[in-house]
Motif scaffolding. Structure first.
Motif, PDB file in Angstrom:
ATOM      1  N   MET A 128     -10.614 -35.851  95.556  1.00  5.83           N
ATOM      2  CA  MET A 128     -11.872 -35.119  95.430  1.00  5.83           C
ATOM      3  C   MET A 128     -12.599 -35.529  94.170  1.00  5.83           C
ATOM      4  SD  MET A 128     -10.515 -31.358  96.596  1.00  5.83           S
ATOM      5  CE  MET A 128     -12.025 -30.402  96.437  1.00  5.83           C
ATOM      6  N   LYS A 129     -13.907 -35.763  94.319  1.00  2.54           N
ATOM      7  CA  LYS A 129     -14.737 -36.056  93.152  1.00  2.54           C
ATOM      8  C   LYS A 129     -14.906 -34.772  92.342  1.00  2.54           C
ATOM      9  CE  LYS A 129     -17.304 -39.499  95.721  1.00  2.54           C
ATOM     10  NZ  LYS A 129     -18.470 -39.616  96.614  1.00  2.54           N
ATOM     11  N   PHE A 130     -15.359 -34.972  91.105  1.00  2.00           N
ATOM     12  CA  PHE A 130     -15.531 -33.830  90.212  1.00  2.00           C
ATOM     13  C   PHE A 130     -16.442 -32.767  90.843  1.00  2.00           C
ATOM     14  CE2 PHE A 130     -17.800 -31.933  86.465  1.00  2.00           C
ATOM     15  CZ  PHE A 130     -16.737 -31.144  86.057  1.00  2.00           C
ATOM     16  N   TRP A 131     -17.597 -33.203  91.338  1.00  2.23           N
ATOM     17  CA  TRP A 131     -18.541 -32.224  91.904  1.00  2.23           C
ATOM     18  C   TRP A 131     -17.971 -31.553  93.147  1.00  2.23           C
ATOM     19  CZ3 TRP A 131     -20.641 -31.767  96.691  1.00  2.23           C
ATOM     20  CH2 TRP A 131     -20.586 -32.878  97.550  1.00  2.23           C
ATOM     21  N   GLU A 132     -17.121 -32.280  93.870  1.00  4.68           N
ATOM     22  CA  GLU A 132     -16.533 -31.716  95.080  1.00  4.68           C
ATOM     23  C   GLU A 132     -15.576 -30.567  94.732  1.00  4.68           C
ATOM     24  OE1 GLU A 132     -16.665 -35.637  98.002  1.00  4.68           O
ATOM     25  OE2 GLU A 132     -14.888 -35.279  96.772  1.00  4.68           O
ATOM     26  N   LEU A 164     -21.062 -20.245 107.572  1.00  9.01           N
ATOM     27  CA  LEU A 164     -21.026 -21.592 106.998  1.00  9.01           C
ATOM     28  C   LEU A 164     -20.995 -22.652 108.095  1.00  9.01           C
ATOM     29  CD1 LEU A 164     -18.558 -21.013 104.033  1.00  9.01           C
ATOM     30  CD2 LEU A 164     -20.881 -21.911 103.816  1.00  9.01           C
ATOM     31  N   ARG A 165     -20.218 -22.379 109.133  1.00  9.17           N
ATOM     32  CA  ARG A 165     -20.150 -23.332 110.242  1.00  9.17           C
ATOM     33  C   ARG A 165     -21.508 -23.474 110.918  1.00  9.17           C
ATOM     34  NH1 ARG A 165     -14.389 -21.261 112.775  1.00  9.17           N
ATOM     35  NH2 ARG A 165     -13.057 -22.563 111.469  1.00  9.17           N
ATOM     36  N   ARG A 166     -22.147 -22.337 111.152  1.00 10.62           N
ATOM     37  CA  ARG A 166     -23.467 -22.377 111.798  1.00 10.62           C
ATOM     38  C   ARG A 166     -24.468 -23.158 110.947  1.00 10.62           C
ATOM     39  NH1 ARG A 166     -27.893 -19.754 109.425  1.00 10.62           N
ATOM     40  NH2 ARG A 166     -26.683 -17.856 109.222  1.00 10.62           N
ATOM     41  N   ALA A 167     -24.485 -22.838 109.641  1.00 12.14           N
ATOM     42  CA  ALA A 167     -25.441 -23.531 108.762  1.00 12.14           C
ATOM     43  C   ALA A 167     -25.134 -25.025 108.719  1.00 12.14           C
ATOM     44  CB  ALA A 167     -25.393 -22.923 107.361  1.00 12.14           C
ATOM     45  N   ALA A 168     -23.851 -25.378 108.765  1.00 13.88           N
ATOM     46  CA  ALA A 168     -23.471 -26.799 108.743  1.00 13.88           C
ATOM     47  C   ALA A 168     -23.930 -27.493 110.023  1.00 13.88           C
ATOM     48  CB  ALA A 168     -21.963 -26.931 108.576  1.00 13.88           C
ATOM     49  N   GLN A 195     -20.946 -36.532 104.257  1.00 15.48           N
ATOM     50  CA  GLN A 195     -19.504 -36.402 104.137  1.00 15.48           C
ATOM     51  C   GLN A 195     -19.133 -34.920 104.077  1.00 15.48           C
ATOM     52  OE1 GLN A 195     -18.520 -38.895 100.745  1.00 15.48           O
ATOM     53  NE2 GLN A 195     -18.446 -40.696 102.078  1.00 15.48           N
ATOM     54  N   TYR A 196     -17.822 -34.670 104.208  1.00 14.47           N
ATOM     55  CA  TYR A 196     -17.341 -33.295 104.357  1.00 14.47           C
ATOM     56  C   TYR A 196     -17.892 -32.320 103.304  1.00 14.47           C
ATOM     57  CZ  TYR A 196     -14.278 -29.286 104.690  1.00 14.47           C
ATOM     58  OH  TYR A 196     -13.809 -28.014 104.806  1.00 14.47           O
ATOM     59  N   PHE A 197     -17.721 -32.647 102.027  1.00 18.69           N
ATOM     60  CA  PHE A 197     -18.142 -31.693 100.996  1.00 18.69           C
ATOM     61  C   PHE A 197     -19.660 -31.618 100.863  1.00 18.69           C
ATOM     62  CE2 PHE A 197     -13.705 -32.424  99.721  1.00 18.69           C
ATOM     63  CZ  PHE A 197     -13.273 -31.106  99.747  1.00 18.69           C
ATOM     64  N   GLU A 198     -20.335 -32.668 101.292  1.00 19.97           N
ATOM     65  CA  GLU A 198     -21.799 -32.609 101.327  1.00 19.97           C
ATOM     66  C   GLU A 198     -22.244 -31.611 102.399  1.00 19.97           C
ATOM     67  OE1 GLU A 198     -22.900 -37.150  99.890  1.00 19.97           O
ATOM     68  OE2 GLU A 198     -22.543 -36.775 102.011  1.00 19.97           O
ATOM     69  N   THR A 212     -15.172 -40.837 107.765  1.00 19.13           N
ATOM     70  CA  THR A 212     -15.769 -41.937 107.022  1.00 19.13           C
ATOM     71  C   THR A 212     -17.195 -42.155 107.484  1.00 19.13           C
ATOM     72  OG1 THR A 212     -15.146 -43.567 108.657  1.00 19.13           O
ATOM     73  CG2 THR A 212     -13.560 -43.123 106.918  1.00 19.13           C
ATOM     74  N   MET A 213     -17.939 -42.866 106.673  1.00 18.51           N
ATOM     75  CA  MET A 213     -19.301 -43.208 107.075  1.00 18.51           C
ATOM     76  C   MET A 213     -19.256 -44.083 108.321  1.00 18.51           C
ATOM     77  SD  MET A 213     -21.182 -41.580 105.117  1.00 18.51           S
ATOM     78  CE  MET A 213     -22.834 -42.272 105.286  1.00 18.51           C
TER      79      MET A 213
END
Lengths: 137, 122
Positions: free
Chosen positions: A46-50, A71-75, A85-88, A2-3
């Motif tokens: 999940m939102k539509f874009w997610e 992906l982990r490194r870039a994140a 948030q996660y999907f962001e 959560t935020m």
């Protein structure tokens, strides 16, 4: 996460040594031993874009175009990791890799986003348009 | 895995559960210390476990190095992965749970060094 959890103050560790706790090379994902605040355990769906973004990530991973560790490194390298948030996070990481690997440029991405937005302007919080249509009497 | 042994071997020679780990440095039961190093980049060893001493619980196998894969390389040569068992009270000095509580973590060989006289062959 959560935020509220993400924004929780990073307090003193649970007895872990100072160097490990404070080291500048400690990534934003490496939170073991830190106080996280209350954990939101509600499933928000999940939102539509997610869904769209997750399908894209899944496809690109499945084809071997991007690897999980990349992906982990870039994140982990995202400057605003703890505010996202996660999907962001996963989608921002995917964007980094696609540009890094030369599949698109920043300019091409922006142009495409402008083009898509002009014909398909989905507000951020909107559920799938199909689902909404189906729900109407 | 169809590797020989199963439960017939001693703890010291128990085969890998997942994939072969040729040339591995540590055996099940060896005391190992997690390197207390803080390099930049994508690292698979959390900060809180660095410098801690644990015991090799199993040899998981050899896998492409995720710390190289993360940057677009092929991860070769493969690195041996171990499951290492730590006593919670030693990991968290202020741990309030039972003294017998453990934490197990999978750690690559290049993050480990021998710890004390029960440690690995060097």
């Amino acid at each position: 996460m959560t935020m509220a959890g993400a924004k929780a103050k990073l307090e003193a560790p649970n007895g872990v040594d100072e160097m490990a706790e404070k080291h500048p090379n400690r990534g934003p994902q490496d939170i073991g031993g830190r106080k996280a605040g209350p954990v939101d355990v509600v499933d928000h769906g999940m939102k539509f874009w997610e869904r769209q973004a997750n399908a894209l990530r899944s496809t690109l991973s499945g084809k071997g175009i991007v690897k999980r560790d990349e992906l982990r490194r870039a994140a982990e390298d995202l400057r605003d990791y703890s505010k996202l948030q996660y999907f962001e996070i996963t989608t921002s990481a995917l964007r980094t890799l696609m540009i890094e690997k030369g599949y698109m440029t920043e300019q091409e991405l922006k142009a495409k986003m402008d083009e898509v937005r002009a014909r398909f302007d989905v507000p951020d919080e909107m559920e799938s348009p199909l689902k909404q249509k189906a729900a109407q009497p | 895995m169809s590797a020989a042994g199963g439960e017939t071997g001693s703890a010291q020679s128990r085969p890998s559960t997942y994939t072969p780990a040729p040339g591995h440095r540590y055996e099940v039961g060896d005391a190992v210390r997690v390197k207390r190093r803080y390099p930049p980049g994508h690292r698979r060893t959390p900060h809180y476990i660095r410098g801690k001493v644990g015991t090799v619980e199993r040899i998981c196998g050899a896998f492409p190095n995720p710390e190289e894969l993360a940057y677009g390389f092929d991860g070769e040569p493969k690195k041996v992965l171990y499951r290492v068992r730590f006593v919670q009270k030693e990991v968290w000095p202020r741990y309030r749970g039972p003294a017998r509580d453990l934490i197990e973590m999978e750690i690559f060989e290049h993050w480990l060094e021998p710890a004390g006289d029960t440690g690995g062959r060097t």
